[in-house]
Motif scaffolding. Sequence first.
Motif, PDB file in Angstrom:
ATOM      1  N   MET A  39      -9.021   4.211  -2.355  1.00  0.00           N
ATOM      2  CA  MET A  39      -9.773   2.961  -2.480  1.00  0.00           C
ATOM      3  C   MET A  39      -8.894   1.834  -3.002  1.00  0.00           C
ATOM      4  N   LEU A  40      -8.002   2.163  -3.934  1.00  0.00           N
ATOM      5  CA  LEU A  40      -7.102   1.146  -4.471  1.00  0.00           C
ATOM      6  C   LEU A  40      -6.208   0.573  -3.370  1.00  0.00           C
ATOM      7  N   THR A  41      -5.724   1.423  -2.477  1.00  0.00           N
ATOM      8  CA  THR A  41      -4.868   0.906  -1.404  1.00  0.00           C
ATOM      9  C   THR A  41      -5.635  -0.048  -0.490  1.00  0.00           C
TER      10      THR A  41
ATOM     11  N   THR B  61       0.833  -1.210   0.000  1.00  0.00           N
ATOM     12  CA  THR B  61       0.000   0.000   0.000  1.00  0.00           C
ATOM     13  C   THR B  61       0.863   1.254   0.000  1.00  0.00           C
ATOM     14  N   MET B  62       1.998   1.184   0.681  1.00  0.00           N
ATOM     15  CA  MET B  62       2.906   2.329   0.655  1.00  0.00           C
ATOM     16  C   MET B  62       3.466   2.530  -0.757  1.00  0.00           C
ATOM     17  N   ALA B  63       3.778   1.435  -1.434  1.00  0.00           N
ATOM     18  CA  ALA B  63       4.281   1.525  -2.807  1.00  0.00           C
ATOM     19  C   ALA B  63       3.221   2.072  -3.760  1.00  0.00           C
ATOM     20  N   VAL B  64       1.978   1.632  -3.591  1.00  0.00           N
ATOM     21  CA  VAL B  64       0.886   2.136  -4.428  1.00  0.00           C
ATOM     22  C   VAL B  64       0.689   3.635  -4.199  1.00  0.00           C
TER      23      VAL B  64
ATOM     24  N   THR C 223      -7.593  11.193  -6.020  1.00  0.00           N
ATOM     25  CA  THR C 223      -7.163  10.871  -4.656  1.00  0.00           C
ATOM     26  C   THR C 223      -8.091   9.827  -4.045  1.00  0.00           C
ATOM     27  N   LYS C 224      -9.377  10.006  -4.229  1.00  0.00           N
ATOM     28  CA  LYS C 224     -10.346   9.025  -3.723  1.00  0.00           C
ATOM     29  C   LYS C 224     -10.091   7.648  -4.339  1.00  0.00           C
TER      30      LYS C 224
ATOM     31  N   VAL D 135     -16.217   3.454   2.157  1.00  0.00           N
ATOM     32  CA  VAL D 135     -17.188   4.536   2.353  1.00  0.00           C
ATOM     33  C   VAL D 135     -16.512   5.859   2.719  1.00  0.00           C
ATOM     34  N   PRO D 136     -15.599   5.891   3.699  1.00  0.00           N
ATOM     35  CA  PRO D 136     -14.954   7.170   4.000  1.00  0.00           C
ATOM     36  C   PRO D 136     -14.177   7.738   2.809  1.00  0.00           C
ATOM     37  N   ASP D 137     -13.616   6.852   1.976  1.00  0.00           N
ATOM     38  CA  ASP D 137     -12.880   7.322   0.802  1.00  0.00           C
ATOM     39  C   ASP D 137     -13.803   8.019  -0.194  1.00  0.00           C
ATOM     40  N   VAL D 138     -15.016   7.568  -0.276  1.00  0.00           N
ATOM     41  CA  VAL D 138     -15.983   8.162  -1.200  1.00  0.00           C
ATOM     42  C   VAL D 138     -16.428   9.536  -0.720  1.00  0.00           C
ATOM     43  N   ILE D 139     -16.580   9.709   0.592  1.00  0.00           N
ATOM     44  CA  ILE D 139     -17.143  10.963   1.108  1.00  0.00           C
ATOM     45  C   ILE D 139     -16.093  11.962   1.581  1.00  0.00           C
ATOM     46  N   VAL D 140     -14.820  11.581   1.556  1.00  0.00           N
ATOM     47  CA  VAL D 140     -13.760  12.468   2.029  1.00  0.00           C
ATOM     48  C   VAL D 140     -13.617  13.694   1.116  1.00  0.00           C
TER      49      VAL D 140
END
Length: 137
Positions: free
Chosen positions: A117-119, A33-36, A112-113, A101-106
């Motif tokens: 979500m990808l991570t 996830t850090m690499a992504v 960025t969203k 869900v938080p990624d969608v509403i941030v």
Amino acid sequence: MSTTTNTTRATLPATGALIGTGVVATAAASVATMAVAAAGNAAGVSLDIGAAPIPVAGFSVLTAFFSLIGVVIAALLSRFARRPRRTFVRTTVVLTVLSLVPDVIVDAGPATKALLMLTHLVAAAIVIPAVARRLAA
């Protein structure tokens, strides 16, 4: 004539293997996830949420924290669930979907969203199958 069947499981070695696999999968997911996140940032995707940037190392830390919670859930399910693997997979898939869900509403741009979500999906794709393989069907 009757036969008695011993249904006691050898939980200590199995739990040790489960936790070991979970820790290795957690480490792999944290690095991934850090690499992504770093690759996305290098490609021009902002890591800013609101006015605050997310440090790339933060992806690793949060991935490790929540993945280890998943390992604890797996250990508990291996002890108490009738079908630990199926229950673990269903539970963690639902939790992964809820984590989006938080990624969608941030307060962030669409790229960025999507990166956030990808991570989550990358971490889930690494940890869930690795841990599930260690659980009884």
